[in-house]
Design an enzyme around this catalytic site. Structure first.
Site, PDB file in Angstrom:
ATOM      1  N   ASP A  45      46.350  35.694  52.933  1.00 20.41           N
ATOM      2  CA  ASP A  45      47.132  34.447  52.890  1.00 20.41           C
ATOM      3  C   ASP A  45      48.583  34.792  53.178  1.00 20.41           C
ATOM      4  O   ASP A  45      49.314  34.023  53.797  1.00 20.41           O
ATOM      5  CB  ASP A  45      47.135  33.802  51.498  1.00 20.41           C
ATOM      6  CG  ASP A  45      45.759  33.444  50.986  1.00 20.41           C
ATOM      7  OD1 ASP A  45      44.862  33.240  51.810  1.00 20.41           O
ATOM      8  OD2 ASP A  45      45.606  33.366  49.749  1.00 20.41           O
TER       9      ASP A  45
ATOM     10  N   HIS B 142      45.468  35.475  48.186  1.00 16.54           N
ATOM     11  CA  HIS B 142      44.562  36.460  48.781  1.00 16.54           C
ATOM     12  C   HIS B 142      45.441  37.301  49.699  1.00 16.54           C
ATOM     13  O   HIS B 142      46.400  36.796  50.290  1.00 16.54           O
ATOM     14  CB  HIS B 142      43.504  35.816  49.672  1.00 16.54           C
ATOM     15  CG  HIS B 142      42.609  34.821  48.998  1.00 16.54           C
ATOM     16  ND1 HIS B 142      42.958  33.511  48.854  1.00 16.54           N
ATOM     17  CD2 HIS B 142      41.364  34.951  48.466  1.00 16.54           C
ATOM     18  CE1 HIS B 142      41.978  32.874  48.247  1.00 16.54           C
ATOM     19  NE2 HIS B 142      40.994  33.710  47.996  1.00 16.54           N
TER      20      HIS B 142
HETATM   21  C1  XLS Z   1      36.575  29.204  46.251  1.00 11.50           C
HETATM   22  C2  XLS Z   1      37.352  29.885  45.225  1.00 11.50           C
HETATM   23  C3  XLS Z   1      38.520  30.712  45.734  1.00 11.50           C
HETATM   24  C4  XLS Z   1      38.979  31.665  44.682  1.00 11.50           C
HETATM   25  C5  XLS Z   1      39.824  32.790  45.178  1.00 11.50           C
HETATM   26  O1  XLS Z   1      35.779  28.312  45.999  1.00 11.50           O
HETATM   27  O2  XLS Z   1      37.763  28.944  44.286  1.00 11.50           O
HETATM   28  O3  XLS Z   1      39.538  29.879  46.159  1.00 11.50           O
HETATM   29  O4  XLS Z   1      39.677  31.022  43.665  1.00 11.50           O
HETATM   30  O5  XLS Z   1      39.180  33.581  46.085  1.00 11.50           O
END
Ligand code: XLS
Ligand code: NI
Ligand code: NI
Length: 443
Positions: A111, A108
């Site tokens: 991140d 993200h």
């Molecule tokens: C949350 C999601 C998230 C997505 C990316 O439950 O899995 O981690 O993969 O935003």
């Protein structure tokens, strides 16, 4: 890609590049099943899986939960300056990824580097860290499987991002999305993911579902048009999840998302990124979700993890369940794998797994489990009676009338007439237990 890339400091000291040693090895820092060069069903394991490390869980998630703060003290998170900290974190990430031998990563926007307090500061931060990421990618050969924007953590998104009832929040989401797309394109990201974290509602009483879905689709169209205009050739993926953090999420499951993509004319550019624990939260198995997506030609990518039989939320544990994985890999091989994506470990260490080397054990376990499952599934498909049995269950459709039925050449009256002639159907066993035993036999 065989070289380990460290920064000025080595974070995972004493841990070398993880090698395949086979199942007789007692070395906890070795693969027992994942031999990246092993060829199964015409491709190497590396090519089949295209494993990716999730930046958020592995390098940002310190283990906080609603009952207590984080437990993990990351040596790459010591500096208070966000730029310096982001650089250290990236050094740690690329050291880990080159040691574990993952060819891809996913992130993200925030991140990579902490979010600042204005759009212009955020643009500057993302410029800085993506410049550094580009250097690291070049030095290591590690590639970006997908990027995404975190449009769910900040309090401004408490009522949603693209589905927020307040236009100024939707616009803010658009600005952030544009930057995340720019970052992904700059880093040659192969795909871009939308997970609708708060794109849903807590109560229908205050929600105009029609307007919210229209707005979400509008934003997705804008994102696609913008990215394409910037030369992005990859896939857009939507990641279904039925709930959590909202009570009801619009991207509920594969079938719901496919319907949404068709309704809003997005189906040519978007595919699905399916996640195991999201499938089970939606009361499905992952193999069900994979099959539904594949039927529509939309099985794009996978987030690997597992849920917990006793808990009703997204526990995001590393995958270890061989029966579940083998059933998934049967579908994976039967439908010809993923369309452009890979297998991203969207999984986190337990809150009390606090050693740095736990990250290695978790990924070794996950990669080994997938390898073992794929090898098993391939053996089942090529050596056992599984495929033949399944095909034979439908053999009656090969009859003259069965073929006419499939081709749409029978009216309901003719079908009824045929039934009168055929008489009462004989009872035919589904033989589920016999098939289940084949998995155990080949594991
Ligand atoms: C949350 C999601 C998230 C997505 C990316 O439950 O899995 O981690 O993969 O935003
Ligand atoms: Ni996910
Ligand atoms: Ni998830």
């Amino acid at each position: 890609m065989s070289q380990v890339i460290t920064g000025e400091k080595e974070y995972f000291q004493g841990i070398p590049k993880i090698q395949f040693e086979g199942k007789e090895s007692d070395n906890p820092f070795a693969f027992k099943y994942y031999d990246e060069n092993k060829v199964v069903a015409g491709k190497t394991l590396k090519e089949h899986f295209r494993f990716a490390v999730a930046y958020w869980h592995s390098f940002c998630g310190v283990g906080g939960d609603p009952f207590g703060p984080g437990t993990k003290v990351f040596p790459w998170a010591e500096k208070s300056d966000p730029y310096a900290q982001a650089k250290d974190k990236m050094d740690a990430a690329f050291e880990f990824m080159t040691k574990i031998g993952a060819p891809f990563y996913c992130f993200h926007d925030f991140d990579l580097i902490d979010e600042g307090d204005s759009h212009s500061e955020n643009e500057k931060r993302l410029q800085f860290i993506t410049d550094y990421a580009l250097e690291k990618q070049k030095a290591s050969g590690v590639k970006l499987l997908w990027g995404t924007a975190n449009l769910f953590s900040h309090p401004r998104f408490m009522n949603g991002a693209g589905t927020n009832p307040d236009f100024s929040v939707v616009a803010h989401a658009g600005a952030q999305l544009k930057n995340a797309l720019d970052a992904t394109i700059k880093l040659n990201g192969e795909n871009y993911v939308f997970w609708g974290g708060r794109e849903g509602y807590m109560s229908l009483l205050n929600t105009n579902v029609k307007a919210e879905l229209d707005h979400l689709a509008r934003l997705l169209h804008m994102a696609k048009d913008y990215a394409r205009s910037q030369g992005f050739k990859g896939n857009f993926f939507i990641e279904p999840k039925p709930m959590e953090p909202t009570k009801h999420q619009y991207d509920f499951d594969a079938a719901t998302v496919i319907g949404f993509l068709r309704e809003y004319d997005l189906i040519d550019d978007f595919k699905l990124n399916l996640e195991v624990n999201h499938a089970t939260l939606a009361q499905h198995t992952m193999q069900h979700e994979m099959q539904i997506a594949a039927n529509a030609g939309l099985l794009g990518s996978m987030d690997a993890n597992r849920g917990d039989y006793q808990n009703g939320w997204d526990t995001d544990q590393f995958p270890t369940n061989l029966n579940e994985l083998t059933e998934m890999m049967l579908v994976f091989l039967e439908v010809g794998g993923l369309q452009g994506g890979g297998i991203n470990f969207d999984a986190k260490l337990r809150r009390n797994s606090t050693d740095l080397d736990d990250l290695f054990h978790a990924h070794i376990g996950g990669m080994d489990a997938f390898a073992r499952a794929l090898i098993t599934a391939d053996a089942i498909l090529t050596k056992s009676s599984y495929s033949e049995f399944k095909a034979n269950r439908y053999a009656s459709f090969q009859s003259e009338n069965g073929q006419k039925f499939e081709k749409g050449e029978l009216s309901l009256q003719t079908l009824a007439q045929i039934s009168h002639e055929m008489g009462a159907p004989a009872q035919i066993s589904g033989k589920q237990e016999m098939i289940e035993n084949i998995i155990n036999q080949y594991l």
